[in-house]
Scaffold this active site. Sequence first.
Site, mmCIF file in Angstrom:
data_model
loop_
_atom_site.group_PDB
_atom_site.id
_atom_site.type_symbol
_atom_site.label_atom_id
_atom_site.label_comp_id
_atom_site.label_asym_id
_atom_site.label_seq_id
_atom_site.Cartn_x
_atom_site.Cartn_y
_atom_site.Cartn_z
ATOM 1 N N GLY A 46 0.817 -1.220 0.000
ATOM 2 C CA GLY A 46 0.000 0.000 0.000
ATOM 3 C C GLY A 46 0.843 1.259 0.000
ATOM 4 O O GLY A 46 1.747 1.444 -0.803
ATOM 5 N N GLY A 47 0.528 2.147 0.940
ATOM 6 C CA GLY A 47 1.247 3.421 1.039
ATOM 7 C C GLY A 47 2.733 3.222 1.241
ATOM 8 O O GLY A 47 3.554 4.072 0.858
ATOM 9 N N GLY B 16 18.501 8.696 -35.263
ATOM 10 C CA GLY B 16 17.974 9.536 -34.187
ATOM 11 C C GLY B 16 18.742 9.325 -32.893
ATOM 12 O O GLY B 16 18.869 10.244 -32.075
ATOM 13 N N ALA B 17 19.263 8.121 -32.716
ATOM 14 C CA ALA B 17 19.992 7.832 -31.477
ATOM 15 C C ALA B 17 21.259 8.678 -31.379
ATOM 16 O O ALA B 17 21.714 9.008 -30.279
ATOM 17 C CB ALA B 17 20.316 6.346 -31.402
HETATM 18 C C1 HXC Z 1 -2.077 -2.773 11.430
HETATM 19 C C2 HXC Z 1 -0.704 -4.492 10.876
HETATM 20 C C3 HXC Z 1 -0.730 -4.095 9.528
HETATM 21 C C4 HXC Z 1 -1.493 -2.949 9.191
HETATM 22 C C5 HXC Z 1 0.515 -5.827 9.675
HETATM 23 N N1 HXC Z 1 0.065 -5.585 10.927
HETATM 24 N N2 HXC Z 1 0.029 -4.952 8.800
HETATM 25 N N3 HXC Z 1 -1.372 -3.835 11.817
HETATM 26 N N4 HXC Z 1 -2.145 -2.332 10.183
HETATM 27 N N5 HXC Z 1 -1.547 -2.507 7.951
HETATM 28 C C6 HXC Z 1 0.392 -6.318 12.146
HETATM 29 C C7 HXC Z 1 -0.230 -7.694 12.194
HETATM 30 O O1 HXC Z 1 -1.505 -7.612 12.713
HETATM 31 C C8 HXC Z 1 0.737 -8.419 13.109
HETATM 32 O O2 HXC Z 1 0.445 -8.067 14.446
HETATM 33 C C9 HXC Z 1 2.060 -7.807 12.782
HETATM 34 O O3 HXC Z 1 1.772 -6.560 12.173
HETATM 35 C C10 HXC Z 1 2.882 -8.636 11.826
HETATM 36 O O4 HXC Z 1 2.055 -8.975 10.711
HETATM 37 P P1 HXC Z 1 1.976 -10.469 10.123
HETATM 38 O O5 HXC Z 1 0.829 -10.488 9.187
HETATM 39 O O6 HXC Z 1 1.996 -11.448 11.247
HETATM 40 O O7 HXC Z 1 3.358 -10.550 9.339
HETATM 41 P P2 HXC Z 1 3.676 -11.237 7.953
HETATM 42 O O8 HXC Z 1 3.064 -12.597 7.912
HETATM 43 O O9 HXC Z 1 5.146 -11.105 7.782
HETATM 44 O O10 HXC Z 1 2.923 -10.353 6.855
HETATM 45 C C11 HXC Z 1 3.269 -9.015 6.655
HETATM 46 C C12 HXC Z 1 2.257 -8.342 5.706
HETATM 47 C C13 HXC Z 1 0.833 -8.571 6.195
HETATM 48 C C14 HXC Z 1 2.444 -8.929 4.288
HETATM 49 C C15 HXC Z 1 2.632 -6.856 5.638
HETATM 50 O O11 HXC Z 1 0.785 -8.246 7.597
HETATM 51 C C16 HXC Z 1 -0.193 -7.775 5.483
HETATM 52 O O12 HXC Z 1 -0.618 -8.137 4.388
HETATM 53 N N6 HXC Z 1 -0.629 -6.662 6.107
HETATM 54 C C17 HXC Z 1 -1.660 -5.817 5.549
HETATM 55 C C18 HXC Z 1 -1.168 -5.063 4.328
HETATM 56 C C19 HXC Z 1 -2.184 -4.079 3.838
HETATM 57 O O13 HXC Z 1 -3.138 -4.429 3.139
HETATM 58 N N7 HXC Z 1 -2.038 -2.794 4.297
HETATM 59 C C20 HXC Z 1 -2.939 -1.716 4.020
HETATM 60 C C21 HXC Z 1 -2.553 -1.139 2.683
HETATM 61 S S1 HXC Z 1 -3.580 0.195 2.197
HETATM 62 P P3 HXC Z 1 0.749 -9.031 15.680
HETATM 63 O O14 HXC Z 1 0.140 -8.344 16.854
HETATM 64 O O15 HXC Z 1 0.104 -10.342 15.365
HETATM 65 O O16 HXC Z 1 2.236 -9.136 15.771
HETATM 66 C C22 HXC Z 1 -2.610 1.507 2.294
HETATM 67 C C23 HXC Z 1 -3.264 2.731 1.765
HETATM 68 C C24 HXC Z 1 -2.309 3.883 1.569
HETATM 69 O O17 HXC Z 1 -1.506 1.475 2.719
HETATM 70 C C25 HXC Z 1 -2.638 4.732 0.383
HETATM 71 C C26 HXC Z 1 -1.744 4.502 -0.778
HETATM 72 C C27 HXC Z 1 -1.969 5.362 -1.984
#
Ligand code: HXC
Length: 510
Positions: free
Chosen positions: A169-170, A404-405
């Site tokens: 994401g961000g 052109g290059a």
């Molecule tokens: C809150 C989060 C989090 C998030 C991870 N955690 N991502 N908490 N917000 N976005 C927390 C988990 O709950 C977990 O907590 C700990 O971090 C570790 O995560 P795991 O999933 O256990 O780790 P892993 O298996 O290594 O996976 C990592 C990951 C996955 C691939 C990043 O966590 C994931 O897919 N997270 C969500 C990604 C996502 O969709 N983010 C939002 C994007 S939208 P605990 O307590 O269990 O340790 C965005 C919009 C911005 O960013 C705008 C852009 C233009």
Amino acid sequence: MKDIQQVLEDRRDAARMGGGAHRIEAQHSKGKLTARERIELLLDEDSFEEFDMFKAHRCTDFGMEKSHPAGDGVVTGWGTINGRMVYVFSQDFTVFGGSLSETHAEKICKIMDMAMQNGAPVIGINDSGGARIQEGVASLAGYAEVFQRNIMASGVIPQISLIMGPCAGGAVYSPAMTDFIFMVKDSSYMFVTGPDVVKTVTNEQVTAEELGGAGTHTRKSSVADGAFENDVEALAEVRRLVDFLPLNNRGKAPVRPFFDEPGRVEESLDTLIPDNANTPYDMKELIEKLADEGDYFEIQQEFARNIITAFIRLEGQTVGVVANQPMVLAGCLDIDSSRKAARFVRFCDAFEIPILTLVDVPGFLPGTSQEYGGVIKHGAKLLFAYGEATVPKVTVITRKAYGGAYDVMASKHLRGDFNYAWPTAEIAVMGAKGATEIIHRADLADAGKIAAHTADYEKRFANPFVAAERGFIDEVITPRSTRLRVSRAFASLRNKKLCNPWKKHDNIPL
Ligand code: HXC
């Protein structure tokens, strides 16, 4: 007094533990360092000064009020790299997966604002699951605040991103707006959405590595500028890169002591160009032999390898090198190489880094895939970038400069300051065979006549002298003397002043 100091130390110790011992262990077990260990390796010893160590989130939804880790998942501050100031943020995956909350964003914005005010680079160490899900729009707003600062800082201070974990994401869009992105092999990933979402939406089954691993982004997408074996190597290489760069767009890149003779004669270069014009040779050999101590830092080494982009030093001064690579696709220009080189040229120009262009280019790659992909527009990016660049530009044509290059590759007509050619240079609209087949189509059936026409064309155009007679080439130089000639050329341009006409901004063909 002692008690108060103890309170401070206890709070500091708690902050340093981030998400706790077991999560730190989990981080180490994946071959990753913690946010603080990374900062320690990136900066000079004991130079780190931290901001906002005790800042905590304000979220009260989803039970978040029960957990307030000090620092809120990011370590921020400033320090030095070989004595030169940089600002740094390092996301702590052990705290809510390094996710970005409103307060986490405020910490990053604070050091970005200070970096802009004080004219120093920002290095972001990204290890984050993106927007903190529990905070909803507050975290999205936080990201947008960071994005806006990335944009304002672009071209003002160098911004370097290290991707050191799963970033989604961000967490990928902010790096995308920085100057350079470096990843770590097998432990870092970048994607807008992860494999699970991809499966749900498109029904594609793909691993994290295939979707957004270092291989994908350094070879296929070109999102990343390089990938390293592990955290330690990545941090050491970023230190090396920073040494090539100025602190901001008003400063000059540092002049490093050098232990190499500026006039070093390289006799081996006299035989670098093979007898047969279609036989490749390695342009990196020339770069190494020109550079102080043979040292260079390559950008996007794995992508569009038909063009090389790298930083070197000449007489201790940083120079950006753009060079066609005859070993890959004969060094032709295509969509990918044009984009790669254009971005590099624009970085150099924004930060007053002189550009050395080494030319051996048979032209643009023809074909439907290139045309459908928009090679016209992408090729124009490089043309545009060279033409607008006001930094010192020195060009050496080693062999082919066709069509052109020829124009595109920092020719005299695009305000090249010194345009040199080796005696082996061939500057023409196209190669002799192709040219003959077009202008002597009527003789195509007669092999003898075609051979004679080809020889005649080669004699007339396969040399640097026609261009030199017109002043498009300032001097034909011996290959062995190239380091001396190029070093002297750049030395003579140190006070160059050239301004483009006033405009709000240009409209480069994106
Ligand atoms: C809150 C989060 C989090 C998030 C991870 N955690 N991502 N908490 N917000 N976005 C927390 C988990 O709950 C977990 O907590 C700990 O971090 C570790 O995560 P795991 O999933 O256990 O780790 P892993 O298996 O290594 O996976 C990592 C990951 C996955 C691939 C990043 O966590 C994931 O897919 N997270 C969500 C990604 C996502 O969709 N983010 C939002 C994007 S939208 P605990 O307590 O269990 O340790 C965005 C919009 C911005 O960013 C705008 C852009 C233009």
